[in-house]
Design a protein around this motif. Structure first.
Motif, mmCIF file in Angstrom:
data_model
loop_
_atom_site.group_PDB
_atom_site.id
_atom_site.type_symbol
_atom_site.label_atom_id
_atom_site.label_comp_id
_atom_site.label_asym_id
_atom_site.label_seq_id
_atom_site.Cartn_x
_atom_site.Cartn_y
_atom_site.Cartn_z
ATOM 1 N N VAL A 6 15.181 112.717 88.635
ATOM 2 C CA VAL A 6 14.489 112.612 87.346
ATOM 3 C C VAL A 6 14.062 114.022 86.971
ATOM 4 O O VAL A 6 13.178 114.607 87.617
ATOM 5 C CB VAL A 6 13.263 111.673 87.414
ATOM 6 C CG1 VAL A 6 12.726 111.399 86.006
ATOM 7 C CG2 VAL A 6 13.611 110.355 88.103
ATOM 8 N N GLU A 7 14.714 114.567 85.981
ATOM 9 C CA GLU A 7 14.504 115.982 85.630
ATOM 10 C C GLU A 7 14.861 116.174 84.165
ATOM 11 O O GLU A 7 15.973 115.851 83.757
ATOM 12 C CB GLU A 7 15.389 116.858 86.537
ATOM 13 C CG GLU A 7 15.467 118.313 86.156
ATOM 14 C CD GLU A 7 14.126 119.025 86.171
ATOM 15 O OE1 GLU A 7 13.506 119.124 85.089
ATOM 16 O OE2 GLU A 7 13.702 119.470 87.253
ATOM 17 N N ASP A 8 13.915 116.673 83.372
ATOM 18 C CA ASP A 8 14.179 116.822 81.942
ATOM 19 C C ASP A 8 14.848 118.148 81.580
ATOM 20 O O ASP A 8 15.464 118.255 80.529
ATOM 21 C CB ASP A 8 12.884 116.668 81.134
ATOM 22 C CG ASP A 8 11.833 117.691 81.531
ATOM 23 O OD1 ASP A 8 11.594 117.838 82.752
ATOM 24 O OD2 ASP A 8 11.268 118.347 80.654
ATOM 25 N N GLU A 9 14.710 119.157 82.430
ATOM 26 C CA GLU A 9 15.398 120.422 82.113
ATOM 27 C C GLU A 9 16.867 120.237 82.475
ATOM 28 O O GLU A 9 17.198 120.057 83.646
ATOM 29 C CB GLU A 9 14.836 121.576 82.936
ATOM 30 C CG GLU A 9 13.404 121.925 82.623
ATOM 31 C CD GLU A 9 12.757 122.674 83.785
ATOM 32 O OE1 GLU A 9 13.405 123.606 84.310
ATOM 33 O OE2 GLU A 9 11.650 122.306 84.184
ATOM 34 N N SER A 10 17.725 120.299 81.455
ATOM 35 C CA SER A 10 19.109 119.912 81.710
ATOM 36 C C SER A 10 19.783 120.857 82.692
ATOM 37 O O SER A 10 20.596 120.429 83.515
ATOM 38 C CB SER A 10 19.895 119.792 80.409
ATOM 39 O OG SER A 10 19.817 120.988 79.688
ATOM 40 N N LEU A 50 12.005 113.858 92.080
ATOM 41 C CA LEU A 50 11.175 113.607 90.908
ATOM 42 C C LEU A 50 10.514 114.886 90.414
ATOM 43 O O LEU A 50 9.745 115.512 91.143
ATOM 44 C CB LEU A 50 10.105 112.603 91.363
ATOM 45 C CG LEU A 50 9.264 111.863 90.366
ATOM 46 C CD1 LEU A 50 10.130 111.083 89.398
ATOM 47 C CD2 LEU A 50 8.320 110.924 91.106
ATOM 48 N N ASP A 51 10.832 115.260 89.190
ATOM 49 C CA ASP A 51 10.128 116.366 88.567
ATOM 50 C C ASP A 51 8.744 115.848 88.152
ATOM 51 O O ASP A 51 8.590 114.668 87.854
ATOM 52 C CB ASP A 51 10.927 116.846 87.346
ATOM 53 C CG ASP A 51 10.335 118.087 86.718
ATOM 54 O OD1 ASP A 51 9.742 118.911 87.445
ATOM 55 O OD2 ASP A 51 10.464 118.230 85.483
ATOM 56 N N VAL A 52 7.748 116.729 88.116
ATOM 57 C CA VAL A 52 6.398 116.259 87.775
ATOM 58 C C VAL A 52 6.183 116.239 86.258
ATOM 59 O O VAL A 52 5.763 115.241 85.685
ATOM 60 C CB VAL A 52 5.316 117.124 88.466
ATOM 61 C CG1 VAL A 52 3.941 116.748 87.948
ATOM 62 C CG2 VAL A 52 5.393 116.940 89.971
ATOM 63 N N MET A 53 6.511 117.342 85.604
ATOM 64 C CA MET A 53 6.269 117.430 84.165
ATOM 65 C C MET A 53 7.481 116.876 83.420
ATOM 66 O O MET A 53 8.545 117.482 83.414
ATOM 67 C CB MET A 53 6.067 118.902 83.751
ATOM 68 C CG MET A 53 4.946 119.597 84.501
ATOM 69 S SD MET A 53 3.344 118.834 84.197
ATOM 70 C CE MET A 53 3.048 119.366 82.507
ATOM 71 N N LEU A 54 7.284 115.691 82.829
ATOM 72 C CA LEU A 54 8.392 115.011 82.162
ATOM 73 C C LEU A 54 7.924 114.453 80.828
ATOM 74 O O LEU A 54 6.757 114.064 80.703
ATOM 75 C CB LEU A 54 8.859 113.820 83.013
ATOM 76 C CG LEU A 54 9.546 114.081 84.347
ATOM 77 C CD1 LEU A 54 9.573 112.805 85.168
ATOM 78 C CD2 LEU A 54 10.957 114.601 84.124
ATOM 79 N N VAL A 100 8.545 123.629 95.479
ATOM 80 C CA VAL A 100 8.029 124.381 94.350
ATOM 81 C C VAL A 100 9.199 125.094 93.683
ATOM 82 O O VAL A 100 10.007 125.736 94.344
ATOM 83 C CB VAL A 100 6.965 125.395 94.821
ATOM 84 C CG1 VAL A 100 6.503 126.265 93.649
ATOM 85 C CG2 VAL A 100 5.772 124.665 95.443
ATOM 86 N N LYS A 101 9.308 124.927 92.373
ATOM 87 C CA LYS A 101 10.383 125.598 91.622
ATOM 88 C C LYS A 101 10.029 127.071 91.434
ATOM 89 O O LYS A 101 8.864 127.370 91.226
ATOM 90 C CB LYS A 101 10.542 124.963 90.240
ATOM 91 C CG LYS A 101 11.098 123.575 90.234
ATOM 92 C CD LYS A 101 11.284 123.210 88.765
ATOM 93 C CE LYS A 101 11.527 121.745 88.569
ATOM 94 N NZ LYS A 101 11.550 121.401 87.137
ATOM 95 N N PRO A 102 10.970 127.970 91.423
ATOM 96 C CA PRO A 102 12.392 127.744 91.713
ATOM 97 C C PRO A 102 12.638 127.671 93.216
ATOM 98 O O PRO A 102 11.895 128.280 93.986
ATOM 99 C CB PRO A 102 13.049 128.983 91.121
ATOM 100 C CG PRO A 102 12.009 130.053 91.211
ATOM 101 C CD PRO A 102 10.674 129.373 91.110
HETATM 102 CA CA CA Z 1 10.009 119.224 83.696
#
Ligand code: CA
Length: 227
Positions: A6-10, A50-54, A100-102
């Motif tokens: 689940v990740e909104d940044e394509s 799972l990404d946190v900020m979505l 932690v990204k990246p």
């Molecule tokens: Ca995000």
């Protein structure tokens, strides 16, 4: 093994999907929280990334709902902020690990493998076997009659599918969607070629052939009836 990302940044989503597919895992990619939660609750995954900020629901809400539904699927969350509170919150809500990204893909893959191993302890077998063929899901290793067989990631995924569904005739369209995660036109021979290569490795030098072609239908892997 099937995973949900689940990740909104394509860019990140595609990078994860591609890398995990190349490592031999099947993936579904959801680009917002609502889709992510829907898939998590309706599909049986081995792992959720799972990404946190979505947009829609955030990662925390998804995690809460997944755990609330009684699912113990391992969850690895991705956080852009190297904030201690975030990590504590995620783990308190029932996540299993975080990155932690990246992050480097190799690190993600190492975490994924650890979680899959942990998630499967005592629940599902980690090896599949049919006759003298054995597939080790964790070490990603295949042996036949005690002899190690090297497979590509796609061949491994194909063999895993055939072994999990031992004795079932699997249509090419099902193999295409499960192993290649796509639909092939009926005139492509990608699957035939892959099956031929796989047979070359696991069947050709053995008297007992395990993979059978069912004309006009598909393929089945099974041990022949004892004489
Ligand atoms: Ca995000």
């Amino acid at each position: 093994m099937k995973m949900l990302i689940v990740e909104d940044e394509s860019k990140t989503g595609e990078y994860l999907r591609k890398g995990l597919n190349e490592a031999g895992y099947n993936t579904d990619l959801a680009r917002d929280g609502t889709d992510g939660l829907h898939l998590a609750l309706t599909t049986n995954y081995d792992l959720i990334i799972l990404d946190v900020m979505l947009p829609g629901l955030d990662g925390w809400q998804i995690l809460k709902s997944v755990r609330h539904s009684g699912q113990s699927t391992p969850v690895l969350f991705l956080t852009a902020r190297d904030a201690v509170e975030d990590r504590v919150k995620g783990l308190e809500l029932g996540a299993d690990d975080y990155l932690v990204k990246p992050f480097a893909f190799a690190e993600l893959l190492a975490r994924v493998r650890t979680l899959l191993r942990r998630g499967r302890n005592g629940t599902e077998p980690t090896t599949l076997s049919v006759a003298d063929l054995e597939l080790d899901l964790l070490r990603r290793r295949v042996m036949r009659a005690g002899k190690r067989i090297d497979l590509t990631a796609k061949e491994f995924a194909l063999l895993e599918l055939l072994m999990r569904r031992e004795g079932e005739v699997l249509p090419r369209t099902l193999i295409a969607s499960q192993v290649w995660d796509m639909n092939f036109d009926s005139d492509t021979n990608v699957i035939e070629v892959a099956v031929r290569r796989l047979r070359g490795k696991i069947d050709d030098s053995f008297d007992t052939k395990l993979i059978q072609t069912v004309r006009g239908m598909g393929y089945v892997l099974e041990a022949p009836d004892p004489e």
